[in-house]
Design a protein around this motif. Structure first.
Motif, PDB file in Angstrom:
ATOM      1  N   ASP A  15     -14.082  -1.179  38.922  1.00  0.00           N
ATOM      2  CA  ASP A  15     -14.545  -1.879  37.724  1.00  0.00           C
ATOM      3  C   ASP A  15     -15.264  -3.161  38.109  1.00  0.00           C
ATOM      4  N   GLU A  16     -16.551  -3.242  37.814  1.00  0.00           N
ATOM      5  CA  GLU A  16     -17.339  -4.416  38.187  1.00  0.00           C
ATOM      6  C   GLU A  16     -16.934  -5.679  37.435  1.00  0.00           C
ATOM      7  N   LYS A  17     -16.120  -5.549  36.389  1.00  0.00           N
ATOM      8  CA  LYS A  17     -15.660  -6.714  35.629  1.00  0.00           C
ATOM      9  C   LYS A  17     -14.448  -7.388  36.293  1.00  0.00           C
ATOM     10  N   VAL A  18     -13.833  -6.720  37.249  1.00  0.00           N
ATOM     11  CA  VAL A  18     -12.654  -7.262  37.931  1.00  0.00           C
ATOM     12  C   VAL A  18     -13.102  -8.333  38.921  1.00  0.00           C
ATOM     13  N   PHE A  19     -12.371  -9.446  38.948  1.00  0.00           N
ATOM     14  CA  PHE A  19     -12.635 -10.498  39.929  1.00  0.00           C
ATOM     15  C   PHE A  19     -11.318 -11.144  40.316  1.00  0.00           C
ATOM     16  N   LEU A  20     -11.320 -11.811  41.442  1.00  0.00           N
ATOM     17  CA  LEU A  20     -10.134 -12.498  41.929  1.00  0.00           C
ATOM     18  C   LEU A  20     -10.338 -13.992  41.768  1.00  0.00           C
ATOM     19  N   LEU A  21      -9.287 -14.681  41.404  1.00  0.00           N
ATOM     20  CA  LEU A  21      -9.347 -16.115  41.189  1.00  0.00           C
ATOM     21  C   LEU A  21      -8.100 -16.741  41.798  1.00  0.00           C
ATOM     22  N   GLY A  22      -8.299 -17.751  42.617  1.00  0.00           N
ATOM     23  CA  GLY A  22      -7.157 -18.425  43.203  1.00  0.00           C
ATOM     24  C   GLY A  22      -7.576 -19.328  44.338  1.00  0.00           C
ATOM     25  N   GLU A  23      -6.630 -20.063  44.866  1.00  0.00           N
ATOM     26  CA  GLU A  23      -6.908 -20.974  45.964  1.00  0.00           C
ATOM     27  C   GLU A  23      -6.912 -20.231  47.291  1.00  0.00           C
ATOM     28  N   ASP A  24      -7.854 -20.562  48.134  1.00  0.00           N
ATOM     29  CA  ASP A  24      -7.922 -20.051  49.518  1.00  0.00           C
ATOM     30  C   ASP A  24      -8.074 -18.536  49.628  1.00  0.00           C
ATOM     31  N   ILE A  25      -8.536 -17.858  48.585  1.00  0.00           N
ATOM     32  CA  ILE A  25      -8.651 -16.401  48.702  1.00  0.00           C
ATOM     33  C   ILE A  25     -10.003 -15.961  49.232  1.00  0.00           C
ATOM     34  N   GLY A  26     -10.967 -16.869  49.307  1.00  0.00           N
ATOM     35  CA  GLY A  26     -12.310 -16.528  49.774  1.00  0.00           C
ATOM     36  C   GLY A  26     -12.331 -16.258  51.263  1.00  0.00           C
ATOM     37  N   ILE A  27     -13.016 -17.096  51.988  1.00  0.00           N
ATOM     38  CA  ILE A  27     -13.166 -16.881  53.430  1.00  0.00           C
ATOM     39  C   ILE A  27     -11.851 -17.029  54.188  1.00  0.00           C
ATOM     40  N   TYR A  28     -10.872 -17.694  53.584  1.00  0.00           N
ATOM     41  CA  TYR A  28      -9.583 -17.876  54.258  1.00  0.00           C
ATOM     42  C   TYR A  28      -8.672 -16.656  54.128  1.00  0.00           C
ATOM     43  N   GLY A  29      -8.916 -15.806  53.149  1.00  0.00           N
ATOM     44  CA  GLY A  29      -8.120 -14.590  53.007  1.00  0.00           C
ATOM     45  C   GLY A  29      -6.769 -14.791  52.363  1.00  0.00           C
ATOM     46  N   GLY A  30      -6.551 -15.934  51.757  1.00  0.00           N
ATOM     47  CA  GLY A  30      -5.268 -16.197  51.099  1.00  0.00           C
ATOM     48  C   GLY A  30      -4.229 -16.689  52.081  1.00  0.00           C
ATOM     49  N   ALA A  31      -3.130 -17.159  51.547  1.00  0.00           N
ATOM     50  CA  ALA A  31      -2.072 -17.743  52.369  1.00  0.00           C
ATOM     51  C   ALA A  31      -1.513 -16.756  53.388  1.00  0.00           C
ATOM     52  N   PHE A  32      -1.423 -15.494  53.035  1.00  0.00           N
ATOM     53  CA  PHE A  32      -0.867 -14.490  53.935  1.00  0.00           C
ATOM     54  C   PHE A  32      -1.892 -13.433  54.336  1.00  0.00           C
ATOM     55  N   GLY A  33      -3.159 -13.694  54.048  1.00  0.00           N
ATOM     56  CA  GLY A  33      -4.220 -12.772  54.437  1.00  0.00           C
ATOM     57  C   GLY A  33      -4.384 -11.572  53.531  1.00  0.00           C
ATOM     58  N   VAL A  34      -3.833 -11.630  52.334  1.00  0.00           N
ATOM     59  CA  VAL A  34      -3.896 -10.480  51.411  1.00  0.00           C
ATOM     60  C   VAL A  34      -5.335 -10.141  51.046  1.00  0.00           C
TER      61      VAL A  34
END
Length: 50
Positions: A21-40
């Motif tokens: 679904d092209e309408k789905v997006f992710l929003l949060g801290e450090d999820i971009g190039i950092y891959g999130g706190a645990f790399g998810v």
């Protein structure tokens, strides 16, 4: 069924929905190039963009 880490299952589920679904997006801290706190979200920004 192959065993996978919880983190891998989360990433797979997020990726499937982003593809489905092209309408789905992710929003949060450090999820971009950092891959999130645990790399998810690791690799998703490279595949789907910012």
């Amino acid at each position: 069924m192959a065993e996978k880490l919880y983190i891998e299952a989360l990433r797979e589920g997020l990726r499937e929905e982003l593809l489905r679904d092209e309408k789905v997006f992710l929003l949060g801290e450090d999820i971009g190039i950092y891959g999130g706190a645990f790399g998810v979200t690791k690799g998703l920004v490279q595949e789907f963009g910012e």
